[in-house]
Design a protein around this motif. Structure first.
Motif, PDB file in Angstrom:
ATOM      1  N   LEU A  25       0.649  -1.178  -0.017  1.00 63.23           N
ATOM      2  CA  LEU A  25      -0.005  -0.010  -0.035  1.00 63.23           C
ATOM      3  C   LEU A  25       0.800   1.397  -0.031  1.00 63.23           C
ATOM      4  CD1 LEU A  25      -2.930  -0.956   2.518  1.00 63.23           C
ATOM      5  CD2 LEU A  25      -3.115  -0.491   0.134  1.00 63.23           C
ATOM      6  N   PRO A  26       0.165   2.426  -0.731  1.00 59.68           N
ATOM      7  CA  PRO A  26       1.035   3.567  -0.637  1.00 59.68           C
ATOM      8  C   PRO A  26       1.105   4.162   1.031  1.00 59.68           C
ATOM      9  CG  PRO A  26      -0.456   3.502  -2.410  1.00 59.68           C
ATOM     10  CD  PRO A  26      -0.701   2.354  -1.704  1.00 59.68           C
ATOM     11  N   ALA A  27       2.113   4.739   1.314  1.00 54.88           N
ATOM     12  CA  ALA A  27       2.371   5.350   2.583  1.00 54.88           C
ATOM     13  C   ALA A  27       1.437   6.428   2.930  1.00 54.88           C
ATOM     14  CB  ALA A  27       3.671   5.418   3.094  1.00 54.88           C
ATOM     15  N   PRO A  28       0.840   6.843   3.855  1.00 56.15           N
ATOM     16  CA  PRO A  28       0.129   8.140   4.242  1.00 56.15           C
ATOM     17  C   PRO A  28       1.206   9.159   3.950  1.00 56.15           C
ATOM     18  CG  PRO A  28      -0.111   6.595   6.029  1.00 56.15           C
ATOM     19  CD  PRO A  28       0.707   6.040   5.177  1.00 56.15           C
ATOM     20  N   SER A  29       0.720  10.372   3.401  1.00 58.77           N
ATOM     21  CA  SER A  29       1.392  11.787   3.216  1.00 58.77           C
ATOM     22  C   SER A  29       1.196  12.830   4.023  1.00 58.77           C
ATOM     23  CB  SER A  29       1.422  12.049   1.695  1.00 58.77           C
ATOM     24  OG  SER A  29       0.208  12.598   1.260  1.00 58.77           O
ATOM     25  N   VAL A  40      -3.269  14.911  15.214  1.00 59.11           N
ATOM     26  CA  VAL A  40      -2.594  14.544  13.978  1.00 59.11           C
ATOM     27  C   VAL A  40      -3.282  14.520  12.807  1.00 59.11           C
ATOM     28  CG1 VAL A  40      -2.516  12.185  14.445  1.00 59.11           C
ATOM     29  CG2 VAL A  40      -0.869  12.850  13.137  1.00 59.11           C
ATOM     30  N   ASN A  41      -2.724  15.002  11.541  1.00 67.46           N
ATOM     31  CA  ASN A  41      -3.465  15.258  10.227  1.00 67.46           C
ATOM     32  C   ASN A  41      -2.632  14.524   9.406  1.00 67.46           C
ATOM     33  OD1 ASN A  41      -5.454  17.420  11.166  1.00 67.46           O
ATOM     34  ND2 ASN A  41      -3.468  18.174  11.774  1.00 67.46           N
ATOM     35  N   PHE A  42      -3.231  13.875   8.297  1.00 69.20           N
ATOM     36  CA  PHE A  42      -2.487  13.102   7.356  1.00 69.20           C
ATOM     37  C   PHE A  42      -3.726  13.184   5.905  1.00 69.20           C
ATOM     38  CE2 PHE A  42      -5.164  10.282   9.526  1.00 69.20           C
ATOM     39  CZ  PHE A  42      -5.597   9.362   8.734  1.00 69.20           C
ATOM     40  N   LEU A  43      -2.952  12.630   4.875  1.00 70.47           N
ATOM     41  CA  LEU A  43      -3.600  12.470   3.536  1.00 70.47           C
ATOM     42  C   LEU A  43      -3.149  10.886   3.215  1.00 70.47           C
ATOM     43  CD1 LEU A  43      -3.105  15.788   1.711  1.00 70.47           C
ATOM     44  CD2 LEU A  43      -5.244  15.191   2.957  1.00 70.47           C
ATOM     45  N   PRO A  44      -4.210  10.108   2.580  1.00 73.21           N
ATOM     46  CA  PRO A  44      -3.826   9.092   1.841  1.00 73.21           C
ATOM     47  C   PRO A  44      -2.620   9.086   0.626  1.00 73.21           C
ATOM     48  CG  PRO A  44      -6.337   9.380   2.076  1.00 73.21           C
ATOM     49  CD  PRO A  44      -5.436  10.605   2.461  1.00 73.21           C
ATOM     50  N   GLY A  45      -1.700   8.238   0.714  1.00 76.58           N
ATOM     51  CA  GLY A  45      -0.995   8.367  -0.284  1.00 76.58           C
ATOM     52  C   GLY A  45      -1.689   8.001  -1.871  1.00 76.58           C
ATOM     53  N   PRO A  46      -0.921   8.427  -2.762  1.00 71.33           N
ATOM     54  CA  PRO A  46      -1.669   8.218  -4.107  1.00 71.33           C
ATOM     55  C   PRO A  46      -1.925   6.786  -4.434  1.00 71.33           C
ATOM     56  CG  PRO A  46       0.836   8.604  -4.334  1.00 71.33           C
ATOM     57  CD  PRO A  46       0.465   8.726  -3.012  1.00 71.33           C
ATOM     58  N   ARG A  47      -3.018   6.649  -5.096  1.00 69.55           N
ATOM     59  CA  ARG A  47      -3.618   5.337  -5.533  1.00 69.55           C
ATOM     60  C   ARG A  47      -3.779   4.344  -4.331  1.00 69.55           C
ATOM     61  NH1 ARG A  47       0.342   6.391  -9.054  1.00 69.55           N
ATOM     62  NH2 ARG A  47       1.785   5.274  -7.521  1.00 69.55           N
ATOM     63  N   THR A  48      -4.338   5.115  -3.290  1.00 69.76           N
ATOM     64  CA  THR A  48      -4.706   4.435  -1.904  1.00 69.76           C
ATOM     65  C   THR A  48      -6.211   3.644  -2.329  1.00 69.76           C
ATOM     66  OG1 THR A  48      -3.550   5.613  -0.673  1.00 69.76           O
ATOM     67  CG2 THR A  48      -5.293   4.407   0.437  1.00 69.76           C
ATOM     68  N   PRO A  49      -6.157   2.447  -1.951  1.00 72.82           N
ATOM     69  CA  PRO A  49      -7.750   1.870  -2.272  1.00 72.82           C
ATOM     70  C   PRO A  49      -8.653   2.508  -1.472  1.00 72.82           C
ATOM     71  CG  PRO A  49      -6.090   0.055  -2.072  1.00 72.82           C
ATOM     72  CD  PRO A  49      -5.303   1.432  -1.659  1.00 72.82           C
ATOM     73  N   SER A  50      -9.799   2.277  -1.953  1.00 69.10           N
ATOM     74  CA  SER A  50     -11.165   3.163  -1.008  1.00 69.10           C
ATOM     75  C   SER A  50     -11.246   2.325   0.056  1.00 69.10           C
ATOM     76  CB  SER A  50     -12.203   3.223  -2.003  1.00 69.10           C
ATOM     77  OG  SER A  50     -12.676   1.699  -2.436  1.00 69.10           O
ATOM     78  N   ASP A  51     -11.083   1.143   0.314  1.00 70.56           N
ATOM     79  CA  ASP A  51     -11.189   0.235   1.689  1.00 70.56           C
ATOM     80  C   ASP A  51     -10.209   0.489   2.634  1.00 70.56           C
ATOM     81  OD1 ASP A  51      -9.508  -1.241  -0.039  1.00 70.56           O
ATOM     82  OD2 ASP A  51     -10.476  -3.125   0.598  1.00 70.56           O
ATOM     83  N   THR A  52      -9.042   1.209   2.371  1.00 68.37           N
ATOM     84  CA  THR A  52      -8.015   1.430   3.412  1.00 68.37           C
ATOM     85  C   THR A  52      -8.412   2.229   4.496  1.00 68.37           C
ATOM     86  OG1 THR A  52      -6.693   1.357   1.316  1.00 68.37           O
ATOM     87  CG2 THR A  52      -5.809   2.389   3.444  1.00 68.37           C
ATOM     88  N   HIS A  53      -7.879   1.653   5.789  1.00 66.70           N
ATOM     89  CA  HIS A  53      -7.956   2.262   6.877  1.00 66.70           C
ATOM     90  C   HIS A  53      -6.441   2.819   7.509  1.00 66.70           C
ATOM     91  CE1 HIS A  53     -11.818   0.557   6.796  1.00 66.70           C
ATOM     92  NE2 HIS A  53     -12.246   1.457   7.809  1.00 66.70           N
ATOM     93  N   PHE A  54      -6.460   3.599   8.700  1.00 65.58           N
ATOM     94  CA  PHE A  54      -5.420   3.953   8.994  1.00 65.58           C
ATOM     95  C   PHE A  54      -5.050   3.821  10.509  1.00 65.58           C
ATOM     96  CE2 PHE A  54      -6.307   6.263   5.168  1.00 65.58           C
ATOM     97  CZ  PHE A  54      -5.371   6.224   4.442  1.00 65.58           C
ATOM     98  N   THR A  55      -3.869   3.757  10.925  1.00 62.65           N
ATOM     99  CA  THR A  55      -3.512   3.606  12.533  1.00 62.65           C
ATOM    100  C   THR A  55      -2.604   4.492  12.813  1.00 62.65           C
ATOM    101  OG1 THR A  55      -3.227   1.925  14.157  1.00 62.65           O
ATOM    102  CG2 THR A  55      -1.919   1.674  12.056  1.00 62.65           C
ATOM    103  N   VAL A  56      -2.713   4.979  14.126  1.00 60.27           N
ATOM    104  CA  VAL A  56      -1.777   6.064  14.626  1.00 60.27           C
ATOM    105  C   VAL A  56      -0.930   5.491  15.668  1.00 60.27           C
ATOM    106  CG1 VAL A  56      -1.490   8.357  15.631  1.00 60.27           C
ATOM    107  CG2 VAL A  56      -3.084   8.117  13.715  1.00 60.27           C
TER     108      VAL A  56
END
Length: 308
Positions: free
Chosen positions: A37-41, A54-70
């Motif tokens: 998966l692309p890393a968050p940006s 903490v704020n972030f953006l999904p990396g380019p071409r991240t699938p729509s079903d992706t979740h994120f953990t901190v």
């Protein structure tokens, strides 16, 4: 594609072992780089009034079903800790770090990872963040009232989920501006919940903006202007009364002088003038006096009075 790779590897395994090992290495790299998966940006920590996120953006071409953990780490500690409530974030969702950044004098880092049920991304890590010096301090709540030739300011720190902000405040900066002509001055005072701005003009409107200073922190935002009169301005009708009385006293002095000089002939003029100036000042119309010669050839002053 996987079937072709498998057949090719079996064929080479039989005839050429070194080439087989090299192709196995390439096969492993293709799996890693093609399906990770692309890393968050744009991962960063923002803070206002000691409320940290903490704020972030999904990396380019991240699938729509992706979740994120901190996760976070504290300075001088090596183990990363997951943040409760930020284990399955969706794109665009922020993570509140206020409760986990417990010590305002210690530096922290945060990192974010993207994941799906079968894949994970690399971690994206923020820089070091010191809550006390990195937060932006907003203005306190302000109310302003007049006290004659002064203004009274009542200040109250905003409520927060963490420590009491008034414990951080060192001073307060007041920018005072006179509404009539824009004249202004600045005061830098120790912080307290009540401030009095002295030596102002009575009956005049002033506007005040407020900002605070704190130990180890120079990031502050000024309040909007708060405006008030030092005292209530006199109503317009009272000005007419004042000028009318002033004119009456001037006329009274003139008529008394004339009465002393010319005798009792001025008694009627005196009473008439007093009643006119005391009860009908708005009906006065210029000219107030006219000079006419009397029978003896002397000039006498007659008061022109409109009817009440």
């Amino acid at each position: 594609t996987m079937g072709l790779w498998t057949l090719l590897l079996l064929h080479l395994h039989v005839g050429n072992a070194p080439l087989f090992s090299f192709l196995m290495f390439l096969f492993s790299l293709s799996i890693v780089f093609c399906v990770s998966l692309p890393a968050p940006s744009n991962v960063s920590i923002s803070s206002f009034n000691m409320e940290h996120t903490v704020n972030f953006l999904p990396g380019p071409r991240t699938p729509s079903d992706t979740h994120f953990t901190v996760q976070i780490v504290q300075q001088r500690k090596s183990s990363w800790k997951p943040v409760v409530g930020c284990l399955e974030l969706t794109p665009g969702q922020m993570c509140n770090l206020t409760r986990v950044f417990k010590n305002p004098y210690t530096q922290y880092k945060a990192r974010v990872q993207a994941f799906t049920p079968s894949l994970t991304s690399n971690w994206t890590v923020t820089g070091w963040f010191l809550p006390l010096s990195s937060t932006v301090l907003g203005p306190p709540n302000v109310s302003v009232s007049g006290c004659g030739n002064c203004l009274i300011l009542l200040l109250k720190a905003p409520a927060t989920k963490s420590l009491q902000l008034e414990n951080l405040y060192r001073g307060v900066i007041l920018n005072v501006q006179r509404t009539r002509d824009g004249a202004q001055f600045r005061l830098n005072l120790p912080y307290s919940e009540e401030k009095v701005i002295m030596y102002l003009q009575p009956g005049t409107e002033y506007c005040v903006t407020v900002s605070v200073t704190a130990f180890f922190n120079n990031n502050s935002v000024s309040s909007k202007p708060y405006c008030a009169f030092t005292s209530h301005p006199p109503p317009r009708s009272s000005l007419y009364v004042v000028f009318g009385l002033l004119g009456a006293f001037c006329m009274l002095g003139f008529l008394i002088t004339r009465f002393v000089v010319h005798g009792s002939n001025c008694v009627l003029s005196l009473s008439l003038s007093l009643s006119f100036f005391l009860f009908c000042p708005p009906l006065l119309s210029p000219p107030f006096f006219s000079s006419q010669p009397n029978r003896s050839g002397q000039m006498s002053v007659l008061l022109e009075i409109s009817s009440c």
